[in-house]
Design a protein around this motif. Sequence first.
Motif, PDB file in Angstrom:
ATOM      1  N   GLU A  55       0.827  -1.208   0.000  1.00  0.00           N
ATOM      2  CA  GLU A  55       0.000   0.000   0.000  1.00  0.00           C
ATOM      3  C   GLU A  55       0.869   1.269   0.000  1.00  0.00           C
ATOM      4  O   GLU A  55       0.550   2.251  -0.673  1.00  0.00           O
ATOM      5  CB  GLU A  55      -0.929  -0.010   1.215  1.00  0.00           C
ATOM      6  N   LEU A  56       1.986   1.241   0.729  1.00  0.00           N
ATOM      7  CA  LEU A  56       2.915   2.368   0.690  1.00  0.00           C
ATOM      8  C   LEU A  56       3.507   2.536  -0.707  1.00  0.00           C
ATOM      9  O   LEU A  56       3.641   3.669  -1.206  1.00  0.00           O
ATOM     10  CB  LEU A  56       4.029   2.159   1.715  1.00  0.00           C
ATOM     11  N   ALA A  57       3.849   1.422  -1.335  1.00  0.00           N
ATOM     12  CA  ALA A  57       4.387   1.491  -2.689  1.00  0.00           C
ATOM     13  C   ALA A  57       3.342   2.031  -3.661  1.00  0.00           C
ATOM     14  O   ALA A  57       3.667   2.778  -4.596  1.00  0.00           O
ATOM     15  CB  ALA A  57       4.861   0.109  -3.130  1.00  0.00           C
ATOM     16  N   LEU A  58       2.078   1.691  -3.435  1.00  0.00           N
ATOM     17  CA  LEU A  58       1.008   2.185  -4.295  1.00  0.00           C
ATOM     18  C   LEU A  58       0.850   3.695  -4.145  1.00  0.00           C
ATOM     19  O   LEU A  58       0.712   4.429  -5.146  1.00  0.00           O
ATOM     20  CB  LEU A  58      -0.299   1.474  -3.947  1.00  0.00           C
ATOM     21  N   ARG A  59       0.845   4.197  -2.921  1.00  0.00           N
ATOM     22  CA  ARG A  59       0.729   5.652  -2.691  1.00  0.00           C
ATOM     23  C   ARG A  59       1.925   6.388  -3.304  1.00  0.00           C
ATOM     24  O   ARG A  59       1.773   7.460  -3.905  1.00  0.00           O
ATOM     25  CB  ARG A  59       0.640   5.929  -1.202  1.00  0.00           C
ATOM     26  N   ASP A  60       3.107   5.835  -3.193  1.00  0.00           N
ATOM     27  CA  ASP A  60       4.295   6.447  -3.776  1.00  0.00           C
ATOM     28  C   ASP A  60       4.169   6.524  -5.293  1.00  0.00           C
ATOM     29  O   ASP A  60       4.544   7.536  -5.916  1.00  0.00           O
ATOM     30  CB  ASP A  60       5.528   5.648  -3.372  1.00  0.00           C
ATOM     31  N   ALA A  61       3.630   5.448  -5.912  1.00  0.00           N
ATOM     32  CA  ALA A  61       3.455   5.447  -7.363  1.00  0.00           C
ATOM     33  C   ALA A  61       2.412   6.471  -7.788  1.00  0.00           C
ATOM     34  O   ALA A  61       2.538   7.107  -8.860  1.00  0.00           O
ATOM     35  CB  ALA A  61       3.055   4.049  -7.827  1.00  0.00           C
ATOM     36  N   GLN A  62       1.359   6.626  -7.003  1.00  0.00           N
ATOM     37  CA  GLN A  62       0.336   7.633  -7.327  1.00  0.00           C
ATOM     38  C   GLN A  62       0.918   9.043  -7.276  1.00  0.00           C
ATOM     39  O   GLN A  62       0.657   9.874  -8.154  1.00  0.00           O
ATOM     40  CB  GLN A  62      -0.835   7.496  -6.351  1.00  0.00           C
ATOM     41  N   LEU A  63       1.711   9.327  -6.250  1.00  0.00           N
ATOM     42  CA  LEU A  63       2.342  10.642  -6.137  1.00  0.00           C
ATOM     43  C   LEU A  63       3.325  10.881  -7.277  1.00  0.00           C
ATOM     44  O   LEU A  63       3.413  12.001  -7.821  1.00  0.00           O
ATOM     45  CB  LEU A  63       3.069  10.760  -4.791  1.00  0.00           C
ATOM     46  N   ALA A  64       4.056   9.873  -7.655  1.00  0.00           N
ATOM     47  CA  ALA A  64       5.016  10.012  -8.752  1.00  0.00           C
ATOM     48  C   ALA A  64       4.296  10.311 -10.060  1.00  0.00           C
ATOM     49  O   ALA A  64       4.777  11.112 -10.879  1.00  0.00           O
ATOM     50  CB  ALA A  64       5.845   8.742  -8.880  1.00  0.00           C
ATOM     51  N   LEU A  65       3.146   9.694 -10.262  1.00  0.00           N
ATOM     52  CA  LEU A  65       2.393   9.973 -11.486  1.00  0.00           C
ATOM     53  C   LEU A  65       1.865  11.397 -11.476  1.00  0.00           C
ATOM     54  O   LEU A  65       1.916  12.096 -12.515  1.00  0.00           O
ATOM     55  CB  LEU A  65       1.242   8.983 -11.625  1.00  0.00           C
ATOM     56  N   GLU A  66       1.360  11.870 -10.341  1.00  0.00           N
ATOM     57  CA  GLU A  66       0.880  13.257 -10.258  1.00  0.00           C
ATOM     58  C   GLU A  66       2.016  14.241 -10.566  1.00  0.00           C
ATOM     59  O   GLU A  66       1.825  15.223 -11.302  1.00  0.00           O
ATOM     60  CB  GLU A  66       0.319  13.527  -8.867  1.00  0.00           C
TER      61      GLU A  66
END
Length: 341
Positions: A55-66
């Motif tokens: 879940e932490l990796a998912l949030r990090d990927a979402q922020l990177a895409l933004e």
Amino acid sequence: QATSLDEAWRLALEAEAVVDVICRVEGVVESLSAEEGDEVARDEVLAKLDPTRVELALRDAQLALEQAENTLARRALMHKQGVGSAEELETARTARKQAELALQQAQLDRAEVNLRTPREGVVIERAVAVGTHLSPNTVTFRVADRDPLLAKVRIPEAQAERVRVGQAARVRVEGREEPLAGEVIRVAPRVDLESGTVIATVAVRKGTSSIRLNRFATVELIVAARERALTIPLDALAVRGREDQVLVAVDLKPGERGQQGKAELRRVRVGVRQGERVEVLEGLSEGEQVIVAAPDDLRSGAPVRILPAEGVEPAPVGSASRGGRPGGRPGKPGKPGKPGK
């Protein structure tokens, strides 16, 4: 009368397929929902991992895409105003695509915390426990499909031509009174050079749910069947020279103790031998009584008296009679039976 090959095979009953449930992501087992012996459906969850890491990796990927989308928008505006280069704009576009792929991978990893079976079957092995730390590509469970169970029979090359796909088989499992029905589903197209045999695969589709995998069973391949075959106990048959003969009790009359008559030596022509019985093609008629395990000195014309066991009538041809085999040793009466399939 079913005709089988001359040999029966004692083989292990194998599963049609055994699949491994693989852990795709790193994590710690949080809970289990299946144990060895459980029947499971396809895509059923067998265990769950602690989702914190993914879940932490998912949030990090979402922020990177933004961030990548914001950078791309800024570079596009600068390029439109003539203050940014085309190379910088293309670099921003590539970074956005990479961020999208990273997010998709993180979403897949999030789904992988649920360990699911790829097919239905029975759990035959659980290789993890709650608290186990797993690395990617670790085997966690093994699931076997027991419908059907398979037996791989090695048939001598000389008999292999008599075996065809679709032929019936009898599969006898120790402890079960009735044999299971099997069917030949595959016959290998080549001869194994080391053993000189051809592998025929027999499938058992009914009655397999309670059979443990790798349970040994005796397999017979049925190559023909005869209706209303006349059979006698094998111990009633004597071979003298090249002739098959039996002693038949004839001219029977009621006496004080059972029936009294005489022995008559009869030449017969036999067919299929199946277990403790043999098929008679010529020389006997249904209802005649044969002598099983006769003493050595019993000859044609000698008087005989048939003493039925308590509560049992003398057995006709097609069943086991009291008496003996010409030239044989005294023995026990055979099991009762009758002409039939």
